[in-house]
Design a protein around this motif. Structure first.
Motif, mmCIF file in Angstrom:
data_model
loop_
_atom_site.group_PDB
_atom_site.id
_atom_site.type_symbol
_atom_site.label_atom_id
_atom_site.label_comp_id
_atom_site.label_asym_id
_atom_site.label_seq_id
_atom_site.Cartn_x
_atom_site.Cartn_y
_atom_site.Cartn_z
ATOM 1 N N GLU A 28 0.786 -1.086 0.357
ATOM 2 C CA GLU A 28 -0.547 -0.248 0.253
ATOM 3 C C GLU A 28 1.159 1.376 0.471
ATOM 4 N N LEU A 29 0.603 1.931 -0.923
ATOM 5 C CA LEU A 29 1.139 3.053 -0.891
ATOM 6 C C LEU A 29 0.334 4.386 -1.404
ATOM 7 N N ARG A 30 0.184 5.927 -1.304
ATOM 8 C CA ARG A 30 -0.497 7.198 -1.367
ATOM 9 C C ARG A 30 0.669 7.645 -3.098
ATOM 10 N N TYR A 31 -0.453 7.567 -3.710
ATOM 11 C CA TYR A 31 -0.853 8.174 -4.915
ATOM 12 C C TYR A 31 0.832 8.671 -4.585
ATOM 13 N N SER A 32 0.754 10.014 -4.271
ATOM 14 C CA SER A 32 2.137 11.231 -4.477
ATOM 15 C C SER A 32 3.591 10.907 -4.271
ATOM 16 N N ALA A 33 3.645 9.593 -3.971
ATOM 17 C CA ALA A 33 4.918 8.847 -4.158
ATOM 18 C C ALA A 33 5.395 8.527 -5.405
ATOM 19 N N LEU A 34 4.357 7.947 -6.230
ATOM 20 C CA LEU A 34 4.412 7.572 -7.550
ATOM 21 C C LEU A 34 4.291 8.253 -7.948
ATOM 22 N N HIS A 35 3.826 9.632 -7.879
ATOM 23 C CA HIS A 35 3.104 10.865 -8.792
ATOM 24 C C HIS A 35 4.913 11.675 -9.321
ATOM 25 N N GLY A 36 5.417 12.197 -8.068
ATOM 26 C CA GLY A 36 6.700 12.367 -7.561
ATOM 27 C C GLY A 36 7.877 11.928 -9.064
ATOM 28 N N LYS A 37 7.581 10.612 -8.794
ATOM 29 C CA LYS A 37 8.672 9.683 -10.254
ATOM 30 C C LYS A 37 8.172 9.995 -10.920
ATOM 31 N N LEU A 38 7.301 9.495 -11.956
ATOM 32 C CA LEU A 38 6.616 8.960 -13.177
ATOM 33 C C LEU A 38 6.490 10.580 -13.336
ATOM 34 N N LYS A 39 6.790 11.535 -12.952
ATOM 35 C CA LYS A 39 6.077 12.837 -13.445
ATOM 36 C C LYS A 39 6.828 13.271 -14.630
ATOM 37 N N GLN A 40 8.046 12.846 -14.191
ATOM 38 C CA GLN A 40 9.625 12.948 -15.115
ATOM 39 C C GLN A 40 8.905 12.312 -16.569
ATOM 40 N N ASN A 41 8.393 11.411 -17.109
ATOM 41 C CA ASN A 41 7.970 10.858 -18.181
ATOM 42 C C ASN A 41 6.938 11.611 -19.027
ATOM 43 N N ILE A 42 6.301 12.738 -18.099
ATOM 44 C CA ILE A 42 5.889 14.002 -19.133
ATOM 45 C C ILE A 42 6.115 15.218 -19.751
ATOM 46 N N ARG A 50 11.653 6.048 -20.255
ATOM 47 C CA ARG A 50 10.801 6.312 -19.477
ATOM 48 C C ARG A 50 11.161 6.063 -18.190
ATOM 49 N N ILE A 51 10.403 6.477 -17.166
ATOM 50 C CA ILE A 51 10.414 5.917 -15.495
ATOM 51 C C ILE A 51 10.040 4.175 -15.772
ATOM 52 N N ALA A 52 10.377 3.426 -15.209
ATOM 53 C CA ALA A 52 9.318 3.037 -14.946
ATOM 54 C C ALA A 52 9.668 1.829 -13.483
ATOM 55 N N LEU A 53 8.499 1.427 -12.430
ATOM 56 C CA LEU A 53 8.134 0.819 -11.431
ATOM 57 C C LEU A 53 8.080 0.071 -10.959
ATOM 58 N N TYR A 54 9.213 -0.827 -10.599
ATOM 59 C CA TYR A 54 8.678 -2.450 -10.242
ATOM 60 C C TYR A 54 9.403 -2.665 -8.961
ATOM 61 N N LEU A 55 8.206 -3.708 -8.214
ATOM 62 C CA LEU A 55 8.147 -4.490 -7.357
ATOM 63 C C LEU A 55 9.220 -5.282 -7.198
ATOM 64 N N VAL A 56 10.523 -5.818 -6.704
ATOM 65 C CA VAL A 56 11.435 -6.683 -6.949
ATOM 66 C C VAL A 56 11.849 -7.127 -5.202
ATOM 67 N N ASN A 57 11.738 -8.696 -5.632
ATOM 68 C CA ASN A 57 12.310 -9.322 -4.614
ATOM 69 C C ASN A 57 13.142 -9.044 -4.198
ATOM 70 N N GLN A 58 13.270 -9.156 -3.011
ATOM 71 C CA GLN A 58 14.248 -8.500 -2.082
ATOM 72 C C GLN A 58 15.819 -9.308 -1.590
ATOM 73 N N ALA A 59 15.034 -11.185 -1.632
ATOM 74 C CA ALA A 59 15.749 -12.481 -1.883
ATOM 75 C C ALA A 59 16.808 -12.318 -3.360
ATOM 76 N N THR A 60 15.934 -12.156 -4.413
ATOM 77 C CA THR A 60 16.380 -12.846 -5.194
ATOM 78 C C THR A 60 17.072 -11.904 -6.249
ATOM 79 N N GLY A 61 16.117 -10.692 -6.814
ATOM 80 C CA GLY A 61 16.783 -10.080 -7.133
ATOM 81 C C GLY A 61 15.867 -9.740 -8.404
ATOM 82 N N LYS A 62 15.109 -10.640 -9.011
ATOM 83 C CA LYS A 62 14.000 -10.514 -9.623
ATOM 84 C C LYS A 62 12.629 -9.808 -8.977
#
Length: 219
Positions: A28-42, A50-62
């Motif tokens: 769970e996140l707030r939209y503002s946390a994502l917007h601050g990064k993705l606004k670079q794309n416009i 573009r900037i892309a956001l992912y969730l990466v497994n801490q143990a495997t790096g995948k």
């Protein structure tokens, strides 16, 4: 480029709130946390990256498998489309920034996923990438990195000098270009340095890449 670099790591730091169910976990996140990064794309100057956001497994790096995603603000609810790449795709909108809804992504339980911010190519390459393609991407990747890092980034961060081509399942494979240069795919990654490619050189790829990210020389 992975978020492990100190500059992007600092910029991408945000708190991920997790709630657990029997077999799934909500990020769970707030939209503002994502917007601050993705606004670079416009912004102008890097239409092909573009900037892309992912969730990466801490143990495997995948990249973590995202089951579902949605935005919600009181009675307002909008489900998000999760692409095959598991990129965290949300609309970039100043009205949403003001409303600042909660954004939830559902992943498997029992794993820890960290947010990763990467610069990637917008173009979908199928089986070939050329020197001219990379010549087009590299300056735009540098522009994006400069926008992310601010006025002092060029003092601390090396310039992008090529690309990393990522594959889903090509562990180790030798390939030869149309100019008879040989390259090796290692651990699903192919590094192509712009300075090593000849004019009109083309690299035949064994399969369509999952993404293309900047290559920076080690400092």
């Amino acid at each position: 480029m992975k978020v492990s670099h100190w500059l992007l790591a600092g910029m991408c730091a945000s708190t991920l709130f997790m709630s657990q169910a029997a077999t799934a976990k909500n990020i769970e996140l707030r939209y503002s946390a994502l917007h601050g990064k993705l606004k670079q794309n416009i912004k102008e100057g890097h239409d092909d990256v573009r900037i892309a956001l992912y969730l990466v497994n801490q143990a495997t790096g995948k990249v973590c498998d995202v089951k579902k995603g949605w935005m919600q603000k009181e009675e307002h609810y909008e489900e998000l489309v999760i692409p095959e790449s598991n990129e965290l795709v949300v609309p970039v909108d100043k009205n949403l920034r003001q409303a600042n809804p909660d954004v939830t992504f559902v992943i498997d339980d029992g794993i820890t996923c960290d947010m990763s911010m990467q610069v990637i190519a917008n173009t979908q390459f199928d089986d070939t990438i050329s020197k001219s393609d990379i010549e087009k991407l590299v300056p735009q990747m540098n522009n994006m990195m400069s926008d992310l890092g601010g006025m002092f980034s060029s003092w601390f961060m090396p310039s992008v000098e090529g690309v990393v081509v990522h594959f889903s399942d090509v562990a180790n494979k030798r390939i030869v270009t149309n100019k008879d240069n040989a390259y090796t795919i290692k651990d699903n990654k192919l590094v192509l340095q712009l300075s090593q490619l000849k004019d009109n050189e083309q690299v035949r790829l064994p399969s369509a890449p999952t993404k293309i990210t900047p290559w920076l020389p080690a400092q």
